[in-house]
Design a protein around this motif. Structure first.
Motif: not given
Lengths: 242, 248
Positions: A46-69
């Motif tokens: 579930s965690l890797i699927r959330i990171l890959a954008g395949l399912m939404p998390p209930t809470s929290g944020t995912i960001t990248t160092s260059d600010g791009k999605p």
């Protein structure tokens, strides 16, 4: 290609009353290989699927160092090779081009076929290939678009030990310099390929990101440091599951 | 179809002929059960009449098959593209199967006349359900991992449908098409029985009324042959088209 770091903050997932994980925070360093481990059912997939954008998390944020999605910069390898049986190996490797209406780059496909040792198999269907060859084709497909982020959910688990060891080395070589997250059940695989390990515990336990490995992967299976790290990791897994 | 399958088919055909031939030796009158020889004679002597009517039935079957398959596939695609549409269309699909074709046949003849359209419509009605349900099932059961992979590659919903769902559903659609090929003649024949001026159903009804059982059996023989040929052609076509599938 510049691979970004990925910052995960206070990530949570729940289904109704059932909390899968809560307030999980960690960083995937830029251009490094990180393995995610944990007992069955703690929510690794579930965690890797959330990171890959395949399912939404209930809470929290995912960001990248260059600010791009992350979307559009990600290559995905699932638990199986996921080669489409109706396409030839060549068309499977250039799948993203077909799916997004672009022309496939035949020269790149040929180069990738050669890199993964599948010259002469481009026009075959996946059913004609062995498990190891299929996984190599899947690796070539992952490399086709030259994406800076790679996420893999137990991609080598179905292979025999010898084939798995060979493909691990190939993957480590070809995915060098990319930000890689690998979900695995195999401590040896994790210690062999990774720069850092993440151990996900059950709902309240969070994630342990303290295990950083020295040296460059892939490590030799008889590497003294690898065997030591593996022993440490096993203790870590037992603690997380306690 | 491989050589072994063809051989099995021929053996079954000869076996049935033999059983039929043996039964006719049990003293059953010709008007109740004509012998294979009498049927063969009727096939030869009435060949022009039978050929013309076979052509009519064959056209109805082919038209019904094309329209029924197109309609069934279109409805399945509509249902998979929108859950809301699926909720509205599913009762319609089920109703098409729940209505007894024998009950609706006279009404179709009344509405569409004695011509070809009523028979084609009957074939469409009988084909629609197996094609729709098998294709929809195939579309719905597409491996989620295939779709996940496509999504991570940025595939649009349309591209996912065209390149993944549609292809993955072909083996299931193949099962529906084989069934459609086997039942399409039933629809056309029922239509002809209820009201027609041509076709093998019409020939059977006429022959039956005149106690010409040999002609009736000759028409029946052609119908069976037509159905088997249609199924074999469909099967061969599908095997060639879906040669990547283990189920083909």
């Amino acid at each position: 290609m510049k691979s970004p770091a990925i910052h995960v903050k206070d990530l949570g997932l729940r289904f109704g009353e059932h909390v899968v994980f809560d307030k999980v925070s960690f960083t995937l360093p830029a251009g490094k290989w990180v393995s995610l481990l944990g007992a069955s059912g703690v929510g690794k997939t579930s965690l890797i699927r959330i990171l890959a954008g395949l399912m939404p998390p209930t809470s929290g944020t995912i960001t990248t160092s260059d600010g791009k999605p992350i979307a559009g910069r990600l290559a995905w390898m699932g638990q199986k090779d996921l080669l489409y049986p109706w396409l030839t190996i060549r068309n499977n490797i250039a799948l993203s081009a077909r799916l997004t209406g672009r022309r496939s780059d035949h020269q790149r496909v040929d180069a990738l076929l050669s890199q993964v040792g599948l010259e002469g198999y481009g026009d075959q269907r996946p059913a004609a290939l062995s498990g190891g060859m299929r996984q190599r084709a899947a690796l070539a497909r992952t490399l086709y678009d030259d994406k800076p982020i790679v996420m893999m959910d137990e991609p080598f688990s179905a292979l025999d030990t010898i084939t798995r060891t060979r493909i691990q080395a190939l993957a480590a070589e070809l995915l060098h310099d990319r930000t890689v997250l690998l979900v695995t059940h195999d401590p040896m695989e994790a210690c062999r390929l990774s720069h850092q390990l993440l151990v996900l515990a059950s709902a309240s336990g969070g994630i342990d990101d303290s295990h950083v490995l020295e040296g460059a992967p892939p490590r030799a299976p008889n590497d003294h440091y690898l065997l030591h790290s593996q022993a440490q990791l096993l203790q870590q897994l037992v603690r997380a599951n306690a | 179809m491989n050589r072994q399958a063809a051989l099995r088919g021929i053996i079954v055909f000869i076996g049935l002929l033999l059983v039929w031939w043996l039964i006719t030796f049990m003293g059953i009158p010709d008007f109740l059960l004509p012998s294979p020889a009498a049927t063969a004679k009727a096939l030869w002597t009435q060949r022009a009449y039978l050929a013309w009517n076979s052509l009519t039935t064959a056209s109805e079957i082919v038209c019904g098959l094309v329209l029924g398959v197109a309609l069934g596939m279109a409805v399945a695609l509509l249902m998979i593209s929108s859950p809301r549409l699926q909720r509205w269309l599913m009762p319609l699909v089920l109703t098409s199967q729940a209505i007894p074709v024998f009950a609706i046949a006279p009404l179709l003849v009344l509405w569409l006349g004695f011509g070809m359209s009523a028979k084609v419509m009957m074939a469409v009605l009988i084909i629609f359900f197996p094609v729709t349900s098998s294709f929809f099932d195939g579309l719905r059961r597409t491996n989620r991992d295939y779709l996940d992979l496509a999504r991570t590659m940025g595939a649009s919903q349309g591209a996912q449908l065209r390149h993944v769902r549609l292809m993955a559903a072909l083996p299931a659609l193949g099962s529906g098409l084989r069934m459609a090929a086997a039942v399409a003649p039933i629809g056309a024949i029922i239509g002809e029985w209820v009201g027609s001026s041509a076709g093998l159903g019409y020939v059977m009804l006429n022959a039956n009324a005149r106690m010409q059982s040999d002609v009736c059996f000759a028409a029946l023989f052609i119908l069976v042959l037509m159905t088997v040929l249609l199924w074999v052609t469909m099967d061969m076509l599908l095997r060639r088209l879906i040669n990547w599938s283990e189920e083909h």
